[in-house]
Design a protein around this motif. Structure first.
Motif, PDB file in Angstrom:
ATOM      1  N   ASP A  55       0.852  -1.178   0.000  1.00  0.00           N
ATOM      2  CA  ASP A  55       0.000   0.000   0.000  1.00  0.00           C
ATOM      3  C   ASP A  55       0.895   1.237   0.000  1.00  0.00           C
ATOM      4  O   ASP A  55       2.026   1.211   0.516  1.00  0.00           O
ATOM      5  CB  ASP A  55      -0.913   0.010   1.230  1.00  0.00           C
ATOM      6  N   SER A  56       0.390   2.327  -0.522  1.00  0.00           N
ATOM      7  CA  SER A  56       1.168   3.569  -0.589  1.00  0.00           C
ATOM      8  C   SER A  56       1.584   4.061   0.798  1.00  0.00           C
ATOM      9  O   SER A  56       2.626   4.698   0.948  1.00  0.00           O
ATOM     10  CB  SER A  56       0.391   4.647  -1.336  1.00  0.00           C
ATOM     11  N   THR A  57       0.801   3.727   1.850  1.00  0.00           N
ATOM     12  CA  THR A  57       1.190   4.133   3.205  1.00  0.00           C
ATOM     13  C   THR A  57       2.463   3.418   3.656  1.00  0.00           C
ATOM     14  O   THR A  57       3.293   4.008   4.358  1.00  0.00           O
ATOM     15  CB  THR A  57       0.064   3.837   4.224  1.00  0.00           C
ATOM     16  N   LEU A  58       2.651   2.170   3.249  1.00  0.00           N
ATOM     17  CA  LEU A  58       3.869   1.431   3.577  1.00  0.00           C
ATOM     18  C   LEU A  58       5.068   2.020   2.834  1.00  0.00           C
ATOM     19  O   LEU A  58       6.149   2.188   3.416  1.00  0.00           O
ATOM     20  CB  LEU A  58       3.717  -0.047   3.230  1.00  0.00           C
ATOM     21  N   VAL A  59       4.867   2.346   1.572  1.00  0.00           N
ATOM     22  CA  VAL A  59       5.930   2.946   0.766  1.00  0.00           C
ATOM     23  C   VAL A  59       6.411   4.238   1.424  1.00  0.00           C
ATOM     24  O   VAL A  59       7.615   4.473   1.575  1.00  0.00           O
ATOM     25  CB  VAL A  59       5.448   3.193  -0.685  1.00  0.00           C
ATOM     26  N   THR A  60       5.476   5.066   1.875  1.00  0.00           N
ATOM     27  CA  THR A  60       5.813   6.325   2.548  1.00  0.00           C
ATOM     28  C   THR A  60       6.494   6.062   3.888  1.00  0.00           C
ATOM     29  O   THR A  60       7.533   6.662   4.182  1.00  0.00           O
ATOM     30  CB  THR A  60       4.547   7.177   2.755  1.00  0.00           C
ATOM     31  N   ALA A  61       5.928   5.167   4.696  1.00  0.00           N
ATOM     32  CA  ALA A  61       6.472   4.886   6.027  1.00  0.00           C
ATOM     33  C   ALA A  61       7.903   4.367   5.971  1.00  0.00           C
ATOM     34  O   ALA A  61       8.722   4.693   6.839  1.00  0.00           O
ATOM     35  CB  ALA A  61       5.584   3.873   6.756  1.00  0.00           C
ATOM     36  N   LEU A  62       8.229   3.586   4.948  1.00  0.00           N
ATOM     37  CA  LEU A  62       9.571   3.014   4.832  1.00  0.00           C
ATOM     38  C   LEU A  62      10.485   3.834   3.927  1.00  0.00           C
ATOM     39  O   LEU A  62      11.658   3.486   3.756  1.00  0.00           O
ATOM     40  CB  LEU A  62       9.493   1.578   4.320  1.00  0.00           C
ATOM     41  N   GLY A  63       9.960   4.911   3.342  1.00  0.00           N
ATOM     42  CA  GLY A  63      10.774   5.751   2.458  1.00  0.00           C
ATOM     43  C   GLY A  63      11.235   5.019   1.206  1.00  0.00           C
ATOM     44  O   GLY A  63      12.355   5.230   0.735  1.00  0.00           O
ATOM     45  N   LEU A  64      10.365   4.176   0.661  1.00  0.00           N
ATOM     46  CA  LEU A  64      10.726   3.390  -0.519  1.00  0.00           C
ATOM     47  C   LEU A  64      10.590   4.220  -1.786  1.00  0.00           C
ATOM     48  O   LEU A  64       9.765   5.120  -1.870  1.00  0.00           O
ATOM     49  CB  LEU A  64       9.825   2.159  -0.619  1.00  0.00           C
ATOM     50  N   GLU A  65      11.395   3.892  -2.771  1.00  0.00           N
ATOM     51  CA  GLU A  65      11.329   4.572  -4.058  1.00  0.00           C
ATOM     52  C   GLU A  65      10.314   3.888  -4.966  1.00  0.00           C
ATOM     53  O   GLU A  65      10.218   2.667  -4.979  1.00  0.00           O
ATOM     54  CB  GLU A  65      12.695   4.563  -4.742  1.00  0.00           C
ATOM     55  N   ILE A  66       9.589   4.700  -5.728  1.00  0.00           N
ATOM     56  CA  ILE A  66       8.687   4.173  -6.752  1.00  0.00           C
ATOM     57  C   ILE A  66       9.535   3.919  -7.988  1.00  0.00           C
ATOM     58  O   ILE A  66      10.281   4.786  -8.430  1.00  0.00           O
ATOM     59  CB  ILE A  66       7.544   5.161  -7.072  1.00  0.00           C
ATOM     60  N   GLU A  67       9.413   2.717  -8.534  1.00  0.00           N
ATOM     61  CA  GLU A  67      10.169   2.352  -9.720  1.00  0.00           C
ATOM     62  C   GLU A  67       9.320   2.553 -10.968  1.00  0.00           C
ATOM     63  O   GLU A  67       8.144   2.892 -10.887  1.00  0.00           O
ATOM     64  CB  GLU A  67      10.655   0.907  -9.610  1.00  0.00           C
ATOM     65  N   LYS A  68       9.921   2.295 -12.095  1.00  0.00           N
ATOM     66  CA  LYS A  68       9.251   2.450 -13.381  1.00  0.00           C
ATOM     67  C   LYS A  68       7.960   1.628 -13.416  1.00  0.00           C
ATOM     68  O   LYS A  68       7.947   0.461 -13.023  1.00  0.00           O
ATOM     69  CB  LYS A  68      10.206   1.967 -14.479  1.00  0.00           C
ATOM     70  N   PRO A  69       6.849   2.215 -13.894  1.00  0.00           N
ATOM     71  CA  PRO A  69       5.591   1.468 -13.997  1.00  0.00           C
ATOM     72  C   PRO A  69       5.719   0.269 -14.936  1.00  0.00           C
ATOM     73  O   PRO A  69       6.521   0.281 -15.868  1.00  0.00           O
ATOM     74  CB  PRO A  69       4.601   2.487 -14.561  1.00  0.00           C
ATOM     75  N   ILE A  70       4.924  -0.746 -14.660  1.00  0.00           N
ATOM     76  CA  ILE A  70       4.881  -1.925 -15.513  1.00  0.00           C
ATOM     77  C   ILE A  70       3.436  -2.175 -15.939  1.00  0.00           C
ATOM     78  O   ILE A  70       2.506  -1.680 -15.320  1.00  0.00           O
ATOM     79  CB  ILE A  70       5.434  -3.188 -14.797  1.00  0.00           C
TER      80      ILE A  70
END
Length: 181
Positions: A55-70
């Motif tokens: 979920d986008s909340t996990l991506v934000t909480a862990l500071g993860l990078e969004i990669e190229k869309p597939i």
């Protein structure tokens, strides 16, 4: 070999993972650690492809990078989806590393009590037999167990993946036919 209904009570050493779950709005939730942090609440979605979703909340909480869309298909339509990489996801001792996962805002369409940080998809459990024991509210993964249905023998070591759903009456409700002999 044992009957399918007795598998859930097999000795603990037969399971690579055995964790409690909760059911909210018909969905199963377990606690998971991601990148050695957490616990985070993950839904179990055996119909989803891949190993996991974030979920986008996990991506934000862990500071993860969004990669190229597939391009991703749900069997009906294909759409471009964002992805991210999780270094590790661990549930009850079962760990997967370097997961390339789809990410989006899953929670916007859910009730607040159903909010999640991610989902565990079918390939997360691809080593053997996933046992969903509703009466005991326990999710287990067995790689070495064998059981017999009314007509066939099953070995969790001979399959890519199978499901066993146990209800109050301990009925075999669904199982893949792969690996049945």
């Amino acid at each position: 070999k044992t009957s399918a209904c007795n598998l859930a009570s097999a000795p603990k050493q037969n399971f690579e993972m055995q964790v409690p779950f909760e059911v909210i709005d018909g969905r199963i939730y377990v606690q998971a650690r991601v990148n050695q942090r957490g616990p985070f609440r993950f839904a179990v979605d055996t119909g989803a492809s891949g190993q996991a979703r974030a979920d986008s909340t996990l991506v934000t909480a862990l500071g993860l990078e969004i990669e190229k869309p597939i391009a991703n298909s749900d069997g009906v339509k294909t759409a471009e989806v964002d992805t991210t990489r999780l270094a590790s996801v661990e549930v009850g001792g079962l760990s997967r590393e370097n997961l390339h996962v789809i990410t989006r805002d899953y929670n916007s369409k859910m009730s607040p009590e159903s909010a999640l940080s991610g989902m565990l998809a079918r390939e997360f459990f691809s080593e053997g037999l996933l046992i969903i024991d509703y009466p005991k509210k326990t999710l287990s993964l067995a790689v070495r167990l064998r059981f017999r249905t009314s007509k066939r023998a099953f070995s969790s070591t001979s399959v890519h993946f199978a499901f066993l759903f146990l209800s109050q009456a301990c009925m075999l409700m669904e199982i893949s036919t792969r690996g049945l002999t």
